[in-house]
Design a protein around this motif. Sequence first.
Motif, PDB file in Angstrom:
ATOM      1  N   SER A  68       0.811  -1.185   0.079  1.00 33.42           N
ATOM      2  CA  SER A  68       0.030  -0.022   0.076  1.00 33.42           C
ATOM      3  C   SER A  68       0.812   1.389   0.093  1.00 33.42           C
ATOM      4  N   HIS A  69       1.933   1.196   0.618  1.00 29.92           N
ATOM      5  CA  HIS A  69       2.755   2.446   0.723  1.00 29.92           C
ATOM      6  C   HIS A  69       3.531   2.585  -0.564  1.00 29.92           C
ATOM      7  N   ALA A  70       3.873   1.633  -1.250  1.00 25.90           N
ATOM      8  CA  ALA A  70       4.298   1.927  -2.536  1.00 25.90           C
ATOM      9  C   ALA A  70       3.107   2.464  -3.653  1.00 25.90           C
ATOM     10  N   ILE A  71       2.171   1.828  -3.354  1.00 27.22           N
ATOM     11  CA  ILE A  71       0.783   2.394  -4.270  1.00 27.22           C
ATOM     12  C   ILE A  71       0.746   3.846  -3.733  1.00 27.22           C
ATOM     13  N   LEU A  72       0.476   4.183  -2.720  1.00 28.55           N
ATOM     14  CA  LEU A  72       0.167   5.708  -2.258  1.00 28.55           C
ATOM     15  C   LEU A  72       1.176   6.570  -2.682  1.00 28.55           C
ATOM     16  N   ARG A  73       2.443   6.171  -2.728  1.00 23.08           N
ATOM     17  CA  ARG A  73       3.619   7.163  -3.342  1.00 23.08           C
ATOM     18  C   ARG A  73       3.367   7.322  -4.695  1.00 23.08           C
ATOM     19  N   PHE A  74       3.212   6.142  -5.508  1.00 25.91           N
ATOM     20  CA  PHE A  74       3.318   6.151  -6.860  1.00 25.91           C
ATOM     21  C   PHE A  74       1.879   6.870  -7.082  1.00 25.91           C
ATOM     22  N   LEU A  75       0.834   6.755  -6.802  1.00 24.18           N
ATOM     23  CA  LEU A  75      -0.468   7.524  -7.045  1.00 24.18           C
ATOM     24  C   LEU A  75      -0.211   9.022  -6.654  1.00 24.18           C
ATOM     25  N   ALA A  76       0.257   9.436  -5.788  1.00 21.90           N
ATOM     26  CA  ALA A  76       0.602  10.802  -5.220  1.00 21.90           C
ATOM     27  C   ALA A  76       1.380  11.514  -6.309  1.00 21.90           C
ATOM     28  N   CYS A  77       2.426  10.649  -7.062  1.00 19.49           N
ATOM     29  CA  CYS A  77       3.283  11.336  -7.906  1.00 19.49           C
ATOM     30  C   CYS A  77       2.799  11.234  -9.059  1.00 19.49           C
ATOM     31  N   ALA A  78       2.254  10.148  -9.647  1.00 22.57           N
ATOM     32  CA  ALA A  78       1.606  10.050 -11.029  1.00 22.57           C
ATOM     33  C   ALA A  78       0.507  10.417 -11.422  1.00 22.57           C
ATOM     34  N   SER A  79      -0.349  11.094 -10.438  1.00 23.98           N
ATOM     35  CA  SER A  79      -1.844  11.342 -11.002  1.00 23.98           C
ATOM     36  C   SER A  79      -1.791  12.804 -10.851  1.00 23.98           C
ATOM     37  N   PRO A  80      -2.290  13.504 -11.908  1.00 23.54           N
ATOM     38  CA  PRO A  80      -2.334  14.984 -11.907  1.00 23.54           C
ATOM     39  C   PRO A  80      -2.972  15.604 -10.796  1.00 23.54           C
ATOM     40  N   GLY A  81      -3.050  16.712 -10.367  1.00 20.43           N
ATOM     41  CA  GLY A  81      -3.543  17.572  -9.489  1.00 20.43           C
ATOM     42  C   GLY A  81      -3.669  17.084  -7.988  1.00 20.43           C
TER      43      GLY A  81
END
Lengths: 234, 234
Positions: A68-81
């Motif tokens: 989950s932490h890898a997912i949260l880091r990825f989504l925070a960086c890869a999702s615009p806005g």
Amino acid sequence: MKLKLFVHRLSQPSRAVLIFCKLNKIEFEEVQIDLSKGEHLSPEFKEINPMHKVPAMEVDGGFKLFESHAILRFLACASPGVADHWYPADLFKRAEINSVLDWHHANLRHGSAGLVFHSKLAPLFGLPSDVQAAAECEKVLSASLAKIESFWLKEEGQFLLGNSKPSIADLSLVCETMQLEALDEKVRQRLLDPHEKVRKWVDDTRNAMQPYFGEIHGVLFQLKDKLKEMESDE
Amino acid sequence: MKLKLFVHRLSQPSRAVLIFCKLNKIEFEEVQIDLSKGEHLSPEFKEINPMHKVPAMEVDGGFKLFESHAILRFLACASPGVADHWYPADLFKRAEINSVLDWHHANLRHGSAGLVFHSKLAPLFGLPSDVQAAAECEKVLSASLAKIESFWLKEEGQFLLGNSKPSIADLSLVCETMQLEALDEKVRQRLLDPHEKVRKWVDDTRNAMQPYFGEIHGVLFQLKDKLKEMESDE
């Protein structure tokens, strides 16, 4: 980016990822993997996550990720806005959030997930409760809550590290703390009553993340009612 | 940036941070915190890391950080000239490395550190060995090594995730696996013999990181000799 999330809302890291996406208007398809029915052990789910754990994600039918932490880091960086406070670009601020997230695994997570599992969930999965393992996890949990109270929560801000807005660390650790709702009320109170700042931080985080926090936690409160009912039937 | 590293070379995450800095020509002052003398419990060290663990770091006498993975991520991003393969800027590649690093905590780390502590180090700290705890940790460790063999090591590359050059995940996980040198030789062989790819990956990583890998691991082999001597005296 077409995002699929493989989750079970009774899993606290699953809830953290779901709440993050809803709050940040990240579109996704939610695929329920019912742990109580053993769906995480299926050959199909092994193709998504060979560790058989939720949450896991898939992008555009190709790239797969779990933890989950890898997912949260990825989504925070890869999702615009996504606002910077969730996982700041500043290397010093980001490093502190990583420090909380890494600390979490062997401390709050180990203690809380272990205590809830050994004392409450094991029987639902047809396994015996393990009183000694539960007691050891409670010790780790208790020490972890004390460290959140005395160190990670600073005077100046409502959130971890003295921040005035929540980060993915607040989200992950508060979802873990919410899992204690599955415990007997007197055990939960024994653990949380000594920690006034922790209780306020859980409330503040919950309030900052409505209405999604409540919506995604609904199933946890249903479990709580079910456990109470089963115990009053005994 | 004036960097101080608070470490003990018998701590596997300390070794990972030291090797990373030496390989990447990051200047630092090494402050030894001798765990066997309880130096991590001192009030002075509490000011550096209130969790009383090594490694920890301090920058310019101000910013402090602990948790080895948070330190490695920070140094890889904040130090000029660190090659991209250590912690790639590409979000997808970085996410996969984060996934390994997060997985590590409750798996290889939990199993290996627990087994070595309960079976070998506890007596050195004046604590009793705990046979049951050691057995449980060995189970976790054994399953973790099998997952590295079958999943994290792919056919195409020498390193984790099928990469052709090492990342901070290789460094962290190999330093943890090296800690098994402290076990009895027959136990170490029982654990590693079934995993040919794991043994080759440890050798490849060690070779890719010489001469620093050998230099920083010297003290572990001294401990190994000391433990053998103590046992032959019994």
